[in-house]
Design a protein around this motif. Sequence first.
Motif, PDB file in Angstrom:
ATOM      1  N   VAL A 297      39.082   2.865  29.853  1.00  0.00           N
ATOM      2  CA  VAL A 297      37.885   3.239  29.081  1.00  0.00           C
ATOM      3  C   VAL A 297      38.239   3.296  27.592  1.00  0.00           C
ATOM      4  CG1 VAL A 297      36.046   4.939  28.829  1.00  0.00           C
ATOM      5  CG2 VAL A 297      37.161   4.682  31.031  1.00  0.00           C
ATOM      6  N   ASN A 298      39.372   3.944  27.268  1.00  0.00           N
ATOM      7  CA  ASN A 298      39.756   4.070  25.862  1.00  0.00           C
ATOM      8  C   ASN A 298      39.915   2.690  25.213  1.00  0.00           C
ATOM      9  OD1 ASN A 298      39.906   6.724  26.558  1.00  0.00           O
ATOM     10  ND2 ASN A 298      42.066   7.017  26.092  1.00  0.00           N
ATOM     11  N   ARG A 299      40.563   1.773  25.955  1.00  0.00           N
ATOM     12  CA  ARG A 299      40.802   0.432  25.395  1.00  0.00           C
ATOM     13  C   ARG A 299      39.475  -0.276  25.119  1.00  0.00           C
ATOM     14  NH1 ARG A 299      41.691  -3.475  28.614  1.00  0.00           N
ATOM     15  NH2 ARG A 299      42.642  -2.194  30.193  1.00  0.00           N
ATOM     16  N   ILE A 300      38.583  -0.212  26.091  1.00  0.00           N
ATOM     17  CA  ILE A 300      37.280  -0.891  25.927  1.00  0.00           C
ATOM     18  C   ILE A 300      36.562  -0.332  24.690  1.00  0.00           C
ATOM     19  CG2 ILE A 300      34.953  -1.140  26.955  1.00  0.00           C
ATOM     20  CD1 ILE A 300      36.364  -0.898  29.727  1.00  0.00           C
ATOM     21  N   LEU A 301      36.553   0.987  24.576  1.00  0.00           N
ATOM     22  CA  LEU A 301      35.821   1.607  23.464  1.00  0.00           C
ATOM     23  C   LEU A 301      36.462   1.322  22.120  1.00  0.00           C
ATOM     24  CD1 LEU A 301      34.924   4.987  25.114  1.00  0.00           C
ATOM     25  CD2 LEU A 301      33.344   3.229  24.360  1.00  0.00           C
ATOM     26  N   LYS A 302      37.798   1.409  22.085  1.00  0.00           N
ATOM     27  CA  LYS A 302      38.485   1.174  20.804  1.00  0.00           C
ATOM     28  C   LYS A 302      38.230  -0.242  20.310  1.00  0.00           C
ATOM     29  CE  LYS A 302      41.555   4.803  20.144  1.00  0.00           C
ATOM     30  NZ  LYS A 302      42.830   5.289  19.690  1.00  0.00           N
ATOM     31  N   GLN A 303      38.294  -1.209  21.265  1.00  0.00           N
ATOM     32  CA  GLN A 303      38.053  -2.606  20.858  1.00  0.00           C
ATOM     33  C   GLN A 303      36.639  -2.775  20.333  1.00  0.00           C
ATOM     34  OE1 GLN A 303      38.947  -5.005  24.240  1.00  0.00           O
ATOM     35  NE2 GLN A 303      41.140  -5.085  23.762  1.00  0.00           N
TER      36      GLN A 303
ATOM     37  N   CYS B 209      33.641   8.748  21.816  1.00  0.00           N
ATOM     38  CA  CYS B 209      32.936   9.339  22.967  1.00  0.00           C
ATOM     39  C   CYS B 209      31.424   9.330  22.747  1.00  0.00           C
ATOM     40  CB  CYS B 209      33.376  10.787  23.189  1.00  0.00           C
ATOM     41  SG  CYS B 209      35.136  10.927  23.507  1.00  0.00           S
ATOM     42  N   LEU B 210      31.024   9.464  21.484  1.00  0.00           N
ATOM     43  CA  LEU B 210      29.592   9.574  21.199  1.00  0.00           C
ATOM     44  C   LEU B 210      28.739   8.449  21.808  1.00  0.00           C
ATOM     45  CD1 LEU B 210      27.306  11.029  19.464  1.00  0.00           C
ATOM     46  CD2 LEU B 210      27.809   9.274  17.756  1.00  0.00           C
ATOM     47  N   PRO B 211      29.128   7.145  21.638  1.00  0.00           N
ATOM     48  CA  PRO B 211      28.281   6.086  22.209  1.00  0.00           C
ATOM     49  C   PRO B 211      28.094   6.215  23.725  1.00  0.00           C
ATOM     50  CG  PRO B 211      29.848   5.163  20.664  1.00  0.00           C
ATOM     51  CD  PRO B 211      30.243   6.590  20.865  1.00  0.00           C
ATOM     52  N   ILE B 212      29.130   6.723  24.407  1.00  0.00           N
ATOM     53  CA  ILE B 212      29.022   6.908  25.865  1.00  0.00           C
ATOM     54  C   ILE B 212      27.949   7.965  26.155  1.00  0.00           C
ATOM     55  CG2 ILE B 212      30.337   7.780  27.871  1.00  0.00           C
ATOM     56  CD1 ILE B 212      31.248   5.067  27.079  1.00  0.00           C
ATOM     57  N   LEU B 213      27.971   9.032  25.372  1.00  0.00           N
ATOM     58  CA  LEU B 213      26.974  10.103  25.572  1.00  0.00           C
ATOM     59  C   LEU B 213      25.572   9.580  25.274  1.00  0.00           C
ATOM     60  CD1 LEU B 213      28.898  13.029  23.806  1.00  0.00           C
ATOM     61  CD2 LEU B 213      28.800  12.543  26.259  1.00  0.00           C
ATOM     62  N   LEU B 214      25.461   8.787  24.212  1.00  0.00           N
ATOM     63  CA  LEU B 214      24.147   8.243  23.856  1.00  0.00           C
ATOM     64  C   LEU B 214      23.653   7.313  24.965  1.00  0.00           C
ATOM     65  CD1 LEU B 214      24.762   7.439  20.068  1.00  0.00           C
ATOM     66  CD2 LEU B 214      23.561   9.412  21.022  1.00  0.00           C
TER      67      LEU B 214
ATOM     68  N   CYS C   5      25.130   0.990  23.597  1.00  0.00           N
ATOM     69  CA  CYS C   5      25.740   2.206  24.176  1.00  0.00           C
ATOM     70  C   CYS C   5      25.652   2.170  25.697  1.00  0.00           C
ATOM     71  CB  CYS C   5      25.019   3.466  23.665  1.00  0.00           C
ATOM     72  SG  CYS C   5      25.237   3.722  21.921  1.00  0.00           S
ATOM     73  N   ARG C   6      24.520   1.678  26.212  1.00  0.00           N
ATOM     74  CA  ARG C   6      24.362   1.610  27.686  1.00  0.00           C
ATOM     75  C   ARG C   6      25.371   0.649  28.282  1.00  0.00           C
ATOM     76  NH1 ARG C   6      18.003   1.653  27.620  1.00  0.00           N
ATOM     77  NH2 ARG C   6      17.660   3.891  27.832  1.00  0.00           N
ATOM     78  N   GLU C   7      25.626  -0.450  27.580  1.00  0.00           N
ATOM     79  CA  GLU C   7      26.596  -1.439  28.062  1.00  0.00           C
ATOM     80  C   GLU C   7      28.002  -0.814  28.097  1.00  0.00           C
ATOM     81  OE1 GLU C   7      26.507  -4.257  29.507  1.00  0.00           O
ATOM     82  OE2 GLU C   7      28.684  -4.633  29.357  1.00  0.00           O
ATOM     83  N   LEU C   8      28.333  -0.063  27.026  1.00  0.00           N
ATOM     84  CA  LEU C   8      29.647   0.597  26.981  1.00  0.00           C
ATOM     85  C   LEU C   8      29.764   1.626  28.109  1.00  0.00           C
ATOM     86  CD1 LEU C   8      30.101   1.118  23.125  1.00  0.00           C
ATOM     87  CD2 LEU C   8      31.438  -0.390  24.609  1.00  0.00           C
TER      88      LEU C   8
END
Length: 591
Positions: free
Chosen positions: A564-570, A514-519, A548-551
């Motif tokens: 969202v979870n899949r994109i971030l985990k990958q 979750c952190l990169p999304i917040l950043l 982080c902005r791209e994510l």
Amino acid sequence: MIRQILHGIAVSAGIAIGRAYFLARQDEKAMVRRKIPVDGVEQEITRLMRALESTRREMEETARRIPPELKDQAGIIAAHLMICRDPKLVQTALNHVRERHFSAEWALREAVADIARAFSLIDDVYIRERVQDVRAVADRVTGHLQGRVAARLPEGEACILLARDLTPADTLELSPKRFCSFATEEGGRTAHTGILARSLQIPAVVGVSGLEESVSDGDLVVVDGLKGLLLVNPEQKILAAYEAMQHSFTAFQEQIRLRSSLPAEMPDGVRIAVRGNIETPDEAEAVTAAGGEGIGLYRTEFGFISRTSVPKEEELYEEYAALASKMAPHKVTLRTLDVGADKMLWAQRALEEANPALGLRAIRYCLRHQDIFRSQLRAILRASVHGSIALMFPMISGLRELRQAKAVLNEVKQELETSLVPFDRNTPLGIMIELPSAVMTADALAREVDFFSIGTNDLIQYSLGIDRGNRHVSHLYQPLHPAVVRSIKHVADMAHKEGIPVSVCGEMASDPYCLPILLGMGIDEVSMAPQAIPGIKHIIRNIDLDECRELLYQAHSAATSETVNRILKQALSRRFPRELPFYVSMLDAEE
Ligand code: PEP
Ligand code: MG
């Protein structure tokens, strides 16, 4: 000997191996309105008297063993002993057995209800709170009636504590030296019991189905606080693998701690403030040692729920002043009392609210009980001259409530000024954004405060309608649900539009995915349990803002949290392949 693997929710990272002990076993079936035959009355009275006697002896023994540094707890035990010896509870319960032929368990319950009714009519909060103590004593006596004496944790060996549930007050009362980990049948990822496990820095798993049936006192268990597993009497080769994992986890922790005092600066130069969440002032040292720059959230209510009386202004002032001067020049953010839901004061239990999480919680409680609120505000303001203090109101629902709370604050400031008591007039005032109504009115709220702190634990609970402590719905507790992502983004945008900083102090801030999304949203500050700080600083120092902005862009346009979870985990497994197995994530509990 039964071998089993039980599944639960990882709430505090690490691996613990040891002997299991139950704190207490519940026998819900005995807690019904049972009547006994007339010729069984004398026998029932003897049963009740014996249970009272055993409780008294147990408490005297505990009082003898309590070390001098735990004087608050000693006060609680002394108060409980007095109640146990007090004829009021005993006599009322005995009358219910004698006259109404109730079972001893039900008679005790009725006696507590009688006392609670009488106390609820008294105007004095201190006296009303005594009901909580009466109830706690009655619970212990019930335990003895059912033959489930609180397990004597073995001396000299740190064991693994098991329980149906642990309240935050239980966790505070138990000496952490006696156990190295815990697991509970109830509970969710962001309930306060898990939060305390993180602050005690011990591995913990909650929401473990079948815990009570499957584990016996003395079983050898492994608590896997990374994957959320409890292994009962594992085979030798599995045990050896876990010993090796425990070793690697410790080595990883040591390695990231070596660099934890470096600033949390992203490779492209963006600097994030990383602060600590604490529940007691003693934890402040752990924040500094972990590389935290001050306190982003002090949950001051824990100083109220772990004791039998409301602390006096003077006591609070001394505590807050000492904390502020110890942390200076770093900031200490004190959140005013957030009692209610799973952090009940005794006085609140007497209210018997059907939905305490939607009831007289946090700022609502403070606005109703202004004597308690004003004395805490006075203590905070007086402490403000000893360091850098910020003040924060929890659970603000909109402008009207904010203005009511500010009006009380201004009156308190006025009183202090009139009595020439020094305080810092410019003490920053912030609010927690935890309710959807606060999200939707964030623009207006931002114009009237100095900062926002997003409490994602509650924001998720109230946005998705998921009780944060209920294991039956914990798979639905989705931090990256599009509604949550969009809410946080909206709050961050509104704060920045009005020129105020925004922090995240809920568990999302310490979640590696979750952190990169917040950043990416431009969050200025994050605050978390001290244990999580080195790992989170490591991620911040190794990920670019652009990435982080791209994510965030991808997450913001996704329709479901699975996507969202899949994109971030990958993306993040590619980025941090070696590190991620040592982090706990809320996303794993969803699967
Ligand atoms: C939150 O709700 O995210 C928060 C930080 O407050 P608490 O966990 O104490 O409710
Ligand atoms: Mg909250």
